[in-house]
Design a protein around this motif. Sequence first.
Motif, PDB file in Angstrom:
ATOM      1  N   GLY A  98     -14.723  43.241  11.785  1.00 57.48           N
ATOM      2  CA  GLY A  98     -15.672  42.871  12.538  1.00 57.48           C
ATOM      3  C   GLY A  98     -14.741  42.655  14.020  1.00 57.48           C
ATOM      4  O   GLY A  98     -15.351  42.168  15.099  1.00 57.48           O
ATOM      5  N   LYS A  99     -13.645  42.747  13.952  1.00 59.52           N
ATOM      6  CA  LYS A  99     -12.461  42.383  15.095  1.00 59.52           C
ATOM      7  C   LYS A  99     -12.882  41.127  15.799  1.00 59.52           C
ATOM      8  O   LYS A  99     -13.178  40.809  16.894  1.00 59.52           O
ATOM      9  CB  LYS A  99     -13.087  43.360  16.317  1.00 59.52           C
ATOM     10  CG  LYS A  99     -12.488  44.771  15.809  1.00 59.52           C
ATOM     11  CD  LYS A  99     -12.719  45.751  16.893  1.00 59.52           C
ATOM     12  CE  LYS A  99     -12.367  47.270  16.263  1.00 59.52           C
ATOM     13  NZ  LYS A  99     -12.326  48.188  17.271  1.00 59.52           N
ATOM     14  N   PHE A 100     -13.148  39.856  14.829  1.00 63.17           N
ATOM     15  CA  PHE A 100     -12.866  38.748  15.351  1.00 63.17           C
ATOM     16  C   PHE A 100     -11.859  37.982  15.865  1.00 63.17           C
ATOM     17  O   PHE A 100     -10.716  38.625  15.237  1.00 63.17           O
ATOM     18  CB  PHE A 100     -13.452  37.717  14.208  1.00 63.17           C
ATOM     19  CG  PHE A 100     -15.080  37.968  13.874  1.00 63.17           C
ATOM     20  CD1 PHE A 100     -16.106  37.262  14.632  1.00 63.17           C
ATOM     21  CD2 PHE A 100     -15.289  38.991  12.944  1.00 63.17           C
ATOM     22  CE1 PHE A 100     -17.507  37.460  14.370  1.00 63.17           C
ATOM     23  CE2 PHE A 100     -16.907  39.129  12.717  1.00 63.17           C
ATOM     24  CZ  PHE A 100     -17.848  38.249  13.385  1.00 63.17           C
ATOM     25  N   ARG A 101     -11.564  37.091  16.475  1.00 65.76           N
ATOM     26  CA  ARG A 101     -10.443  36.419  16.999  1.00 65.76           C
ATOM     27  C   ARG A 101     -10.537  34.656  16.667  1.00 65.76           C
ATOM     28  O   ARG A 101     -11.757  34.416  16.612  1.00 65.76           O
ATOM     29  CB  ARG A 101     -10.020  36.703  18.444  1.00 65.76           C
ATOM     30  CG  ARG A 101     -11.155  36.199  19.035  1.00 65.76           C
ATOM     31  CD  ARG A 101     -10.668  36.545  20.708  1.00 65.76           C
ATOM     32  NE  ARG A 101     -11.620  36.112  21.603  1.00 65.76           N
ATOM     33  CZ  ARG A 101     -12.241  36.466  22.571  1.00 65.76           C
ATOM     34  NH1 ARG A 101     -11.713  37.875  22.955  1.00 65.76           N
ATOM     35  NH2 ARG A 101     -13.028  36.180  23.276  1.00 65.76           N
ATOM     36  N   GLY A 102      -9.383  34.254  16.568  1.00 66.18           N
ATOM     37  CA  GLY A 102      -9.416  32.890  16.524  1.00 66.18           C
ATOM     38  C   GLY A 102      -9.430  32.104  15.142  1.00 66.18           C
ATOM     39  O   GLY A 102     -10.146  31.306  14.980  1.00 66.18           O
ATOM     40  N   TRP A 103      -8.931  32.873  14.040  1.00 64.73           N
ATOM     41  CA  TRP A 103      -9.161  32.378  12.865  1.00 64.73           C
ATOM     42  C   TRP A 103      -7.701  32.167  12.243  1.00 64.73           C
ATOM     43  O   TRP A 103      -6.880  33.116  12.472  1.00 64.73           O
ATOM     44  CB  TRP A 103     -10.071  33.348  12.148  1.00 64.73           C
ATOM     45  CG  TRP A 103      -9.949  34.643  12.128  1.00 64.73           C
ATOM     46  CD1 TRP A 103     -10.432  35.660  13.049  1.00 64.73           C
ATOM     47  CD2 TRP A 103      -9.151  35.259  11.265  1.00 64.73           C
ATOM     48  NE1 TRP A 103      -9.940  36.785  12.745  1.00 64.73           N
ATOM     49  CE2 TRP A 103      -9.141  36.812  11.730  1.00 64.73           C
ATOM     50  CE3 TRP A 103      -8.382  35.147  10.080  1.00 64.73           C
ATOM     51  CZ2 TRP A 103      -8.469  37.806  11.058  1.00 64.73           C
ATOM     52  CZ3 TRP A 103      -7.808  36.314   9.550  1.00 64.73           C
ATOM     53  CH2 TRP A 103      -7.998  37.563   9.841  1.00 64.73           C
ATOM     54  N   HIS A 104      -7.959  31.514  11.082  1.00 63.89           N
ATOM     55  CA  HIS A 104      -6.696  31.214  10.311  1.00 63.89           C
ATOM     56  C   HIS A 104      -6.988  30.995   8.890  1.00 63.89           C
ATOM     57  O   HIS A 104      -7.764  30.360   8.667  1.00 63.89           O
ATOM     58  CB  HIS A 104      -5.539  30.344  10.985  1.00 63.89           C
ATOM     59  CG  HIS A 104      -4.131  30.251  10.353  1.00 63.89           C
ATOM     60  ND1 HIS A 104      -3.554  31.105  10.333  1.00 63.89           N
ATOM     61  CD2 HIS A 104      -3.641  29.347   9.553  1.00 63.89           C
ATOM     62  CE1 HIS A 104      -2.407  30.788   9.703  1.00 63.89           C
ATOM     63  NE2 HIS A 104      -2.554  29.413   9.168  1.00 63.89           N
TER      64      HIS A 104
END
Length: 76
Positions: free
Chosen positions: A13-19
């Motif tokens: 989904g090309k999400f960012r800001g996760w770990h």
Amino acid sequence: MDLKTLEEALVTGKFRGWHLSGGLLNETYTIGKTARGWEIYYSERGQKSNLKIFASESEACKCFWDTINGDRLTKM
């Protein structure tokens, strides 16, 4: 849902800001296993906000997905 499936969905989904390994990275949605259970939270300036604790990996992953999918700023 488990961590592997969650990671695949986030990458696809090309999400960012996760770990996905706990910790306190700046401005990051985080999920991690602790002695208390599975935690999800938003990490900012070394603090956990909106902390939620779950007994199972599945419940935590589902909530993490719903949270990050609902935040328009995480989508590229």
